[in-house]
Design an enzyme around this catalytic site. Sequence first.
Site, PDB file in Angstrom:
ATOM      1  N   ILE A 182       0.861  -1.181   0.000  1.00 10.64           N
ATOM      2  CA  ILE A 182       0.000   0.000   0.000  1.00 10.64           C
ATOM      3  C   ILE A 182       0.899   1.234   0.000  1.00 10.64           C
ATOM      4  O   ILE A 182       1.594   1.502   0.973  1.00 10.64           O
ATOM      5  CB  ILE A 182      -0.934   0.010   1.219  1.00 10.64           C
ATOM      6  CG1 ILE A 182      -1.726  -1.297   1.287  1.00 10.64           C
ATOM      7  CG2 ILE A 182      -1.866   1.207   1.170  1.00 10.64           C
ATOM      8  CD1 ILE A 182      -2.494  -1.473   2.572  1.00 10.64           C
ATOM      9  N   ASP A 183       0.897   1.962  -1.100  1.00 10.01           N
ATOM     10  CA  ASP A 183       1.813   3.085  -1.286  1.00 10.01           C
ATOM     11  C   ASP A 183       1.031   4.381  -1.438  1.00 10.01           C
ATOM     12  O   ASP A 183       0.313   4.573  -2.419  1.00 10.01           O
ATOM     13  CB  ASP A 183       2.680   2.838  -2.520  1.00 10.01           C
ATOM     14  CG  ASP A 183       3.729   3.923  -2.718  1.00 10.01           C
ATOM     15  OD1 ASP A 183       3.925   4.739  -1.790  1.00 10.01           O
ATOM     16  OD2 ASP A 183       4.341   3.958  -3.792  1.00 10.01           O
ATOM     17  N   SER A 184       1.203   5.270  -0.458  1.00  9.75           N
ATOM     18  CA  SER A 184       0.504   6.558  -0.524  1.00  9.75           C
ATOM     19  C   SER A 184       1.047   7.438  -1.637  1.00  9.75           C
ATOM     20  O   SER A 184       0.413   8.416  -2.040  1.00  9.75           O
ATOM     21  CB  SER A 184       0.632   7.290   0.818  1.00  9.75           C
ATOM     22  OG  SER A 184       1.995   7.507   1.140  1.00  9.75           O
ATOM     23  N   GLY A 185       2.239   7.089  -2.155  1.00 10.30           N
ATOM     24  CA  GLY A 185       2.806   7.870  -3.253  1.00 10.30           C
ATOM     25  C   GLY A 185       2.165   7.575  -4.588  1.00 10.30           C
ATOM     26  O   GLY A 185       2.353   8.330  -5.553  1.00 10.30           O
TER      27      GLY A 185
END
Length: 312
Positions: A182-185
């Site tokens: 899970i990558d907020s970027g």
Amino acid sequence: MAIYLDVIWALNFLFDTLLLYLTAIILKRHVKWWRLIAGGLIGSIIILLVITPIHSVAGHPLMKLLFSVFMVYTAFGYKRLKFFFSGLMTFYLTTFLIGGVLIGAHYFVQFDFELSVAVMIGSVKGFGDPISWLFVLIGFPLAWHFSRKNIETFEMVKIQYDSLIDVEIMLNSKLYSFKGLIDSGNQLYDPISKMPVMFISIKGNEGDFPEEIQAMAEDPEKVVLGQHTVSAEWEHRMRIIPYKVVGQDHQLIIAVKPESIKFRKTEEVLEVNRGLISFTMQELSSDDAFQCIVHPKMMASAKQVSAEIRAG
């Protein structure tokens, strides 16, 4: 034999201060330097007690524990019992960690110390074995640096582990499973439907996917420009999405709409109603910890559909 107590005291004062500093790093506590120095000063006092009438009491474990309590209290203060106790236990963990590294390194490179003492006996003069002193002076900073760097690495691994999730997609009536990060970027959306886009790497598993998916992953521009034809079924699923990478001009990628996207974490099974997938041949994780990058919006919009745990 003359004993240079000031040298021994200074060395212990330095070590105690650095141990408190490493404890602060592990606990992510912002501590003023003067508090660390004061804590190290208190810890070094026990060395001076060896020349006093209470030297036998100073070496008692309860006395050492008392000094440790005062050191931690001086360095970090007291907010509540749990806060103080975690600081005390982490300080002991740090002390044993550094000590263990030094002892392990000592026995790893062990040689005939009796011979070395016999040769250098004229240099002892109250300092102890010069080789042992040199080992501690060099070994302690190295052990401290090694411990700090590895603790930071362990923290990063933990953060990454907490962000990992099992991903299942149904595509062309076939189920695929991946480990996702899970990558907020990742903030890529389809500009028309506003659906979030998830990236999946098929590198090393190309044979498990249809020819059309392989073509989209290897060179999406050929598919976009019509140099590589795809069936009408896949054309219906395809979305052409512009995106921008730092240092590069706008580019185009191809995303497809799967039949379903599900996430599994602990006992929850979540289903995403709206989402696209872009396949790539790029390796997303150097250690193969994950094969896809999950858009955070997918997690936010996912709904729980089951609480059963998948076998295996």
